[in-house]
Design a protein around this motif. Structure first.
Motif, PDB file in Angstrom:
ATOM      1  N   ALA A 374      -8.191  11.008  43.105  1.00  0.00           N
ATOM      2  CA  ALA A 374      -7.414  10.430  44.215  1.00  0.00           C
ATOM      3  C   ALA A 374      -6.819   9.076  43.840  1.00  0.00           C
ATOM      4  N   ARG A 375      -7.552   8.320  43.023  1.00  0.00           N
ATOM      5  CA  ARG A 375      -7.079   6.990  42.593  1.00  0.00           C
ATOM      6  C   ARG A 375      -6.140   7.057  41.393  1.00  0.00           C
ATOM      7  N   GLY A 376      -5.937   8.274  40.865  1.00  0.00           N
ATOM      8  CA  GLY A 376      -5.086   8.414  39.684  1.00  0.00           C
ATOM      9  C   GLY A 376      -5.840   8.229  38.389  1.00  0.00           C
ATOM     10  N   SER A 377      -7.172   8.172  38.445  1.00  0.00           N
ATOM     11  CA  SER A 377      -7.995   8.009  37.240  1.00  0.00           C
ATOM     12  C   SER A 377      -8.380   9.376  36.682  1.00  0.00           C
ATOM     13  N   ARG A 378      -8.856   9.373  35.455  1.00  0.00           N
ATOM     14  CA  ARG A 378      -9.334  10.611  34.842  1.00  0.00           C
ATOM     15  C   ARG A 378     -10.739  10.923  35.349  1.00  0.00           C
ATOM     16  N   PRO A 379     -11.057  12.196  35.555  1.00  0.00           N
ATOM     17  CA  PRO A 379     -12.433  12.547  35.917  1.00  0.00           C
ATOM     18  C   PRO A 379     -13.413  12.156  34.803  1.00  0.00           C
ATOM     19  N   THR A 380     -14.648  11.882  35.192  1.00  0.00           N
ATOM     20  CA  THR A 380     -15.700  11.564  34.224  1.00  0.00           C
ATOM     21  C   THR A 380     -16.857  12.539  34.455  1.00  0.00           C
ATOM     22  N   PRO A 381     -16.711  13.796  33.987  1.00  0.00           N
ATOM     23  CA  PRO A 381     -17.697  14.824  34.325  1.00  0.00           C
ATOM     24  C   PRO A 381     -19.085  14.584  33.742  1.00  0.00           C
ATOM     25  N   GLY A 382     -19.208  13.619  32.816  1.00  0.00           N
ATOM     26  CA  GLY A 382     -20.512  13.316  32.240  1.00  0.00           C
ATOM     27  C   GLY A 382     -21.352  12.377  33.080  1.00  0.00           C
ATOM     28  N   THR A 383     -20.818  11.921  34.221  1.00  0.00           N
ATOM     29  CA  THR A 383     -21.569  11.001  35.088  1.00  0.00           C
ATOM     30  C   THR A 383     -22.929  11.596  35.443  1.00  0.00           C
ATOM     31  N   HIS A 384     -23.975  10.774  35.346  1.00  0.00           N
ATOM     32  CA  HIS A 384     -25.324  11.258  35.629  1.00  0.00           C
ATOM     33  C   HIS A 384     -25.447  11.602  37.112  1.00  0.00           C
ATOM     34  N   PRO A 385     -26.047  12.741  37.447  1.00  0.00           N
ATOM     35  CA  PRO A 385     -26.152  13.131  38.860  1.00  0.00           C
ATOM     36  C   PRO A 385     -26.871  12.098  39.728  1.00  0.00           C
ATOM     37  N   ALA A 386     -27.855  11.401  39.184  1.00  0.00           N
ATOM     38  CA  ALA A 386     -28.580  10.391  39.974  1.00  0.00           C
ATOM     39  C   ALA A 386     -27.659   9.226  40.321  1.00  0.00           C
ATOM     40  N   VAL A 387     -26.812   8.838  39.369  1.00  0.00           N
ATOM     41  CA  VAL A 387     -25.841   7.744  39.609  1.00  0.00           C
ATOM     42  C   VAL A 387     -24.862   8.156  40.710  1.00  0.00           C
ATOM     43  N   ALA A 388     -24.348   9.393  40.602  1.00  0.00           N
ATOM     44  CA  ALA A 388     -23.397   9.886  41.611  1.00  0.00           C
ATOM     45  C   ALA A 388     -24.046   9.966  42.986  1.00  0.00           C
ATOM     46  N   LEU A 389     -25.310  10.409  43.029  1.00  0.00           N
ATOM     47  CA  LEU A 389     -26.002  10.568  44.311  1.00  0.00           C
ATOM     48  C   LEU A 389     -26.243   9.214  44.979  1.00  0.00           C
ATOM     49  N   LEU A 390     -26.657   8.212  44.213  1.00  0.00           N
ATOM     50  CA  LEU A 390     -26.894   6.871  44.781  1.00  0.00           C
ATOM     51  C   LEU A 390     -25.597   6.267  45.307  1.00  0.00           C
ATOM     52  N   ALA A 391     -24.518   6.419  44.532  1.00  0.00           N
ATOM     53  CA  ALA A 391     -23.214   5.885  44.956  1.00  0.00           C
ATOM     54  C   ALA A 391     -22.745   6.588  46.223  1.00  0.00           C
ATOM     55  N   GLU A 392     -22.960   7.913  46.277  1.00  0.00           N
ATOM     56  CA  GLU A 392     -22.552   8.693  47.439  1.00  0.00           C
ATOM     57  C   GLU A 392     -23.314   8.241  48.683  1.00  0.00           C
ATOM     58  N   ARG A 393     -24.611   7.978  48.529  1.00  0.00           N
ATOM     59  CA  ARG A 393     -25.412   7.572  49.686  1.00  0.00           C
ATOM     60  C   ARG A 393     -24.982   6.203  50.211  1.00  0.00           C
TER      61      ARG A 393
END
Length: 414
Positions: A374-393
């Motif tokens: 959405a921001r025009g950046s490239r996806p980073t599919p290697g992001t750790h699931p725990a990092v994504a979950l904390l940011a999402e919360r």
């Protein structure tokens, strides 16, 4: 094998999809102020539109301001301004494809910290073991509430057409309200909405009739249906076959097949049914069976990431292949397939043993990629699931404060 991937598909409404590839609904949870679509969603859908799909189906749009799957959910009811939705439709059509709005009511699948209502066909809560308290305790809907909800779906569909969308998809899968009514495990009613499959399907069929009556004949109406709930004693493939037959005379253009619910999250590749575990096109075995008898064209969603798999699905008789996660990682995947290229990267797998937590982390990973796109950046599919979950919360907590404040304003105005 001759690929039909890039051949057009004519639908009952007269609408033509330019190819057989659809971006399936993923819950973005990216609403701007006022629970409306904003710049993030416009940017995301423009990027997907450029990627070559024939059809974009939005993440679920709520028909009831008091019942959201998440605090940053988009609401389209009789009070919502149409301009942001018009811009969203234009963004989705900017690449020459169609855009349909998925419309939904979560029923009992609402977090316990959310304001509003927690409704279900019966007072049967979500059973997630030690995580069950994360969801509110549902109350059984009254006949009046059922009738009002049918009307809400029709209002949302009519306004989606006014805003310039090409169609709607009524969400009756993944354990949300209409799926709850269909499920004998959740629906314990003894009135006209409970018991036999005909009664359990009544609310869905009434909604389809009301929506079809509220929109133009050329406006597409689709239904998303579980091929199975993957729970013993739940909604199964034979039930799905019968419901598809019930939908056929009602002017439905397409039925999308998926599966599972929060209690058995098969849609994220973690079904209770071991036969379909850890492989592409999770629901293909069930779909092949349903295709043989279906009077309606079927779309299959779940785990498709490679052109070879997509072609195998089409060869089975399925009319449209749906992709979610694959397009959150590689938004131009259809264009790549056209030139015989594949995705370069896959989302990092979540291997946690806690099924409910793993499912939440998987969804957080996907949302992290969508926000980057959405921001025009490239996806980073290697992001750790725990990092994504904390940011999402963290984001959800902020969104919850905004939603509470907005809902209070809506209630005062009412």
């Amino acid at each position: 094998m001759t690929s039909e991937l890039f051949s057009p598909l004519s639908l009952r409404s007269g609408q033509v999809l330019r190819n057989r590839i659809a971006k399936a609904a993923m819950e973005e949870n990216m609403a701007a102020d006022g629970q409306l679509p904003g710049h993030e969603l416009f940017g995301l859908y423009r990027r997907w539109a450029e990627g070559g799909t024939g059809l974009l189906i939005t993440g679920n749009v709520m028909v009831h301001a008091e019942a959201l799957t998440g605090p940053a959910g988009v609401v389209l009811d009789e009070a919502a301004p149409l301009e942001p939705f018009t811009e969203w439709a234009k963004a989705g059509q900017s690449g020459g494809g169609k855009i349909w709005m998925q419309i939904n009511h979560p029923g009992r699948q609402i977090a316990s910290d959310m304001p509003g209502v927690v409704w279900g066909p019966s007072a049967v809560g979500v059973d997630l073991g030690k995580h069950s308290s994360r969801f509110g305790r549902p109350v059984a809907m009254t006949a009046e509430q059922i009738g009002e909800t049918v009307t809400r779906y029709a209002v949302t569909a009519q306004r989606a057409e006014e805003a310039g969308f090409d169609g709607v998809e009524i969400h009756a899968a993944h354990g949300y309200l209409l799926s709850q009514f269909l499920s004998p495990l959740v629906n314990k009613r003894t009135d006209q909405w409970g018991g036999s499959l005909e009664n359990r399907a009544r609310m869905l069929l009434d909604i389809v009739r009301a929506v079809r009556a509220a929109v133009s004949p050329s406006f597409a109406v689709a239904v998303k249906l579980n091929s199975a709930d993957f729970q013993r004693g739940g909604f199964d493939a034979d039930d799905a076959r019968q419901v598809i037959a019930m939908l056929a005379p009602l002017g439905v253009d397409l039925v999308e097949l998926s599966g599972g619910s929060y209690e058995s999250p098969a849609m994220s590749g973690r079904p209770a049914d071991a036969r379909t575990q850890a492989r592409e096109a999770y629901f293909l075995d069930l779909a092949k069976d349903l295709v043989r008898t279906s009077p309606l064209p079927l779309m299959l969603t779940g785990g498709i990431t490679r052109r070879e798999t997509a072609e195998r699905v089409l060869a089975s008789g399925v009319a449209v292949i749906g992709m979610g996660t694959a397009l959150a990682v590689t938004p131009d995947l259809p264009e790549r397939w056209r030139t015989r290229r594949e995705a370069e990267r896959q989302l990092r797998p979540v291997t946690w043993s806690d099924k409910a937590l793993a499912s939440a982390a998987g969804m957080a990973q996907v949302r992290h990629q969508m926000r980057r796109i959405a921001r025009g950046s490239r996806p980073t599919p290697g992001t750790h699931p725990a990092v994504a979950l904390l940011a999402e919360r963290r984001k959800q907590r902020r969104a919850l404060r905004r939603y509470r404040s907005w809902l209070e304003t809506v209630r005062r105005a009412a």
